[in-house]
Design an enzyme around this catalytic site. Structure first.
Site, PDB file in Angstrom:
ATOM      1  N   ASP A  30      67.950 -12.036 -13.968  1.00  0.00           N
ATOM      2  CA  ASP A  30      67.888 -13.494 -14.113  1.00  0.00           C
ATOM      3  C   ASP A  30      68.113 -14.178 -12.764  1.00  0.00           C
ATOM      4  OD1 ASP A  30      67.725 -15.929 -15.383  1.00  0.00           O
ATOM      5  OD2 ASP A  30      69.397 -15.580 -16.762  1.00  0.00           O
ATOM      6  N   ASP A  54      63.103 -20.604 -21.667  1.00  0.00           N
ATOM      7  CA  ASP A  54      64.338 -20.715 -22.445  1.00  0.00           C
ATOM      8  C   ASP A  54      64.101 -21.489 -23.731  1.00  0.00           C
ATOM      9  OD1 ASP A  54      65.921 -19.212 -20.885  1.00  0.00           O
ATOM     10  OD2 ASP A  54      66.933 -20.862 -19.870  1.00  0.00           O
TER      11      ASP A  54
HETATM   12  C1  DGJ Z   1      68.979 -18.142 -18.449  1.00  0.00           C
HETATM   13  C2  DGJ Z   1      68.091 -17.241 -19.238  1.00  0.00           C
HETATM   14  O1  DGJ Z   1      66.796 -17.725 -19.263  1.00  0.00           O
HETATM   15  C3  DGJ Z   1      68.671 -17.065 -20.633  1.00  0.00           C
HETATM   16  O2  DGJ Z   1      67.816 -16.302 -21.418  1.00  0.00           O
HETATM   17  C4  DGJ Z   1      70.034 -16.437 -20.521  1.00  0.00           C
HETATM   18  O3  DGJ Z   1      69.923 -15.145 -20.009  1.00  0.00           O
HETATM   19  C5  DGJ Z   1      70.920 -17.284 -19.644  1.00  0.00           C
HETATM   20  N1  DGJ Z   1      70.312 -17.568 -18.368  1.00  0.00           N
HETATM   21  C6  DGJ Z   1      72.242 -16.621 -19.405  1.00  0.00           C
HETATM   22  O4  DGJ Z   1      73.010 -17.306 -18.522  1.00  0.00           O
END
Ligand code: DGJ
Length: 724
Positions: free
Chosen positions: A468, A538
């Site tokens: 991430d 997200d």
């Molecule tokens: C952003 C990601 O896109 C989410 O899926 C998740 O992993 C969060 N970060 C966790 O902080």
């Protein structure tokens, strides 16, 4: 086919089975002659050549790598500053080289060949005699793909230092075309992938990223289309940059209606010092021609990126169905809770459990611990290994989340190394999501991260990693670079990232890596080279996802498009949609769940079991088949798409209706890409029995749709060619 050279008139004809790209050397300048549908090669192609009107100089000449300063007033492809502060250079043709296959680009992700005869590469050598700046333009043409891959290598062969102020990857002049539009993907966090299309008028249309990542706001991609170009008809010229940082792409239309389209590293806030004997390689631009509309362009990108950009064990393997605990628990979990989700997953047939953010340091919220990659024993008293093994015992693989490019000011790492983040002395360190960005230009920083991750991979059975990256770069400067190289920081950051990714993916080849940047903030070809799938957004709401996934599929293969079923009311928009609808949307991508499976009712569990079983049957087709988009969510209440096998014998169709329509007309869905000569046995997901229909009929009259009178209605058809 291949690269045909006519040395007498300086003509280079790059010809694939359906496409031609022509360059001619005119007065020492590489001139762009043509790009489009295949032209038959003729010995005398003089009639094609563009003649600049007498006295017009460079400003009317369509060029391949234009300069600024000597009469071309449009955007240049490069600019170099000499030691005396002057910025005039004039590249003149010196020679060429043709090689089989495609060379790798040192330190950069790139499309590749597996066999030499898949492609040929032309290198055009240009030189500015006064400064010693040498530029090699690289063009790779594939035998059976409508693709030209371009990049440039700039070298200092002179006696003095040079400073590059601009070094784009490709520039193409479309002469005298007033019917053009520019199409690109725009958006924001949680609404990525919006298809934006604008007519081109005199002046500039430009997209870029100054965020240090390719960004949610604009994807490093643009396509030139005509006013008539639709999903299945008309011309499209795609430009996609294999790069994950600051980029620019755009079209500039001059006073004569000619459009200069260019793409590459963002020249804004960029400079690169080129000492004597040094070279600078630009990222590459993958240019796709389609005479079959946007759909044709996308399918060319999909095949190329899926099979000749993605790498590793998982490139060709079917991807596991996963369950991720992020939206199930956020930071609030313990080992037993995680295992209970995995337990339920095992019963439902799910194959991989992913432990997301919150397992390390003292991370109870997003304000601490990034950089301290050691398990939190308060939550996992018997350690990470124990959780992973318990998950494995249930028959699921174990996956783990990291955000390796970040450092929290509240972390052991920051207390020890406060200068390890990107920063500028005397300036504030802007915190976004309470975190700073590690200075990946520095080897010791990358080594620390490598060692932290490798220590876990060597002791815990990690089969999948979600990599991430949740903030963009600010105060872009490095404590390790001298003043004259500070403007190199953003690009050096990306090069450092690539170096680390290469190392880690090569040393742990059994791990499936998925990239993520608050969803689709870094969904780009550069990342796909290291990680064959990406968390698309997200936003997990199924209605929003119709658009996000449709837009993303313009360039990126479905195998790369992470798509999960999440809980209702949806956490991003509060919408309540049926589980079947959510499943059908997610099964149109790289499928998984992102919710607390233990909270399902028995009835819901049965639905999920069926979804998982179905996806196991269809994933080969979804992940590797050809995608035909049938109805756009950007244009109305209905969406539809289909996946078809290469031999055209197997088809899967999904359709979606967002809102119910009162007293609706009879509806049918015209399919595409079928073999008109074949008969197909059609099975409807509605359980309406089977019928046999001709490919021609299905494409011309379509499949009758019996949509129920309800909101969020979806369904599927499976077609199989009937052997006669
Ligand atoms: C952003 C990601 O896109 C989410 O899926 C998740 O992993 C969060 N970060 C966790 O902080």
């Amino acid at each position: 086919m291949g690269i045909i050279v006519n040395e007498q008139n300086g003509l280079f004809h790059l010809q694939s089975s359906e496409m031609s790209y022509l360059i001619q050397i005119v007065n020492g300048y590489p001139v762009h002659v043509y790009w489009g549908a295949r032209l038959k090669h003729r010995e005398s192609m003089n009639d094609l050549l563009i003649h600049s009107p007498e006295g017009a100089g460079l400003d009317r000449l369509p060029q391949e790598y234009p300069q600024y300063g000597s009469g071309d007033f449009r955007n240049p492809a490069y600019q170099a500053e000499l030691e005396d502060g002057t910025r005039i250079t004039e590249l003149k043709y010196e020679g060429f080289r043709i090689t089989k296959g495609k060379p790798a680009l040192s330190g950069l992700p790139a499309v590749y060949t597996e066999e030499e005869n898949e492609a040929e590469t032309l290198e055009l050598e240009l030189k500015d005699a006064y400064s010693g700046l040498k530029v090699v333009l690289l063009y790779t043409i594939f035998a059976d793909r409508n693709v030209v891959v371009r990049s440039a290598r700039l070298s200092n062969e002179g006696e003095q230092k040079l400073r590059l102020r601009r070094a784009l990857s490709a520039s193409v002049d479309f002469t005298g075309r007033s019917d053009l539009e520019l199409l690109y993907l725009s958006g924001a966090w949680s609404r990525e992938g919006n298809i934006t299309r604008r007519p081109l008028l005199q002046g500039e249309t430009r997209i870029d990223s100054k965020r240090g990542m390719s960004s949610h706001q604009f994807n490093p991609f643009a396509a030139l289309v005509t006013k008539e170009t639709t999903e299945n008809h008309g011309e499209a010229f795609g430009f996609s940059l294999v790069y994950s940082g600051n980029f620019e792409a755009g079209a500039e239309v001059d006073a004569f209606g000619s459009a200069r389209v260019s793409i590459g590293l963002n020249a804004f806030d960029f400079a690169w010092q080129l000492d004597r004997g040094e070279s600078f390689q630009t990222p590459e631009a993958v240019m796709v021609y389609s005479g079959e509309g946007l759909g044709g362009m996308s399918r060319t990108y999909h095949r190329l990126y899926r099979t000749r950009l993605c790498r590793g064990q998982y490139r060709d393997e079917e991807r596991p169905i996963l369950v991720n605990n992020w939206e199930a628990t956020y930071f609030n979990f313990n080992a037993d809770k995680l295992v209970s989700i995995a337990e339920e997953g095992a019963k439902l047939g799910i194959e991989l459990f992913v432990l997301d953010d919150g397992w390390f340091g003292k991370r109870d919220s997003d304000n601490s611990s990034l950089g301290d990659w050691v398990e939190d024993r308060r939550k996992l008293p018997d350690g990470l290994k124990d959780v992973a093994e318990r998950v494995n015992k249930l028959g699921l693989k174990f996956g783990l989340w990291f955000e390796p490019e970040m450092i929290s000011p509240d972390s052991e790492l920051y207390r020890k190394h406060p200068d390890w983040c990107l920063h500028v002395p005397g300036r504030r360190r802007s915190e976004l999501r309470w975190q700073l960005v590690l200075d990946y230009t520095r080897k010791e920083v990358r080594d620390y991260i490598y060692d932290s991750l490798a220590a876990i991979f060597s002791t815990v059975p990690v089969a999948y990693v979600k990599w991430d990256m949740n903030r963009c770069l600010t105060e872009i400067g490095s404590a390790a670079l001298p003043p004259e190289r500070q403007a190199e920081t953003a690009h050096r950051y990306v090069l450092g990232l690539y170096e680390l990714l290469e190392r880690i993916t090569a040393d742990f080849p059994h791990i499936l890596f998925e990239s993520c940047s608050s969803g689709g903030g870094r969904f780009d070809p550069g990342m796909l080279y290291y990680m064959p799938q990406t968390w698309t957004s997200d936003d997990t709401d199924a209605v929003e996802r119709l658009k996000i996934q449709y837009g993303t599929s313009l360039v990126y293969p479905v195998s790369a498009i992470g798509a999960h079923v999440s809980a209702v009311p949806n956490h991003q928009v509060g919408r309540i949609t049926p589980l079947e609808f959510r499943g059908d949307v997610a099964m149109s991508g790289n499928f998984g769940y992102e919710l607390d499976l233990t909270k399902f009712t028995d009835e819901e569990k049965e639905i999920v079991k069926r979804q998982v079983q179905t996806y196991k049957q269809i994933r080969g087709l979804v992940q590797k088949g050809d995608l035909y988009r049938l109805k756009s969510p950007f244009e109305g209440n209905e969406s539809a798409w289909m996946f078809i096998s290469e031999d055209k014998e197997e088809v899967l169709v999904y359709y979606f209706q967002v809102m119910a329509v009162p007293h609706p007309p009879l509806r049918s869905l015209r399919l595409a890409g079928l073999d008109p000569e074949l008969e197909y046995e059609v099975e409807s997901g509605e359980g309406g029995g089977k019928s046999v229909l001709g490919g021609d009929r299905l494409m011309q009259l379509g499949l009758p749709l019996n949509l129920k009178q309800k909101d969020y209605e979806s369904g599927w058809f499976r077609l199989k060619a009937v052997k006669s």
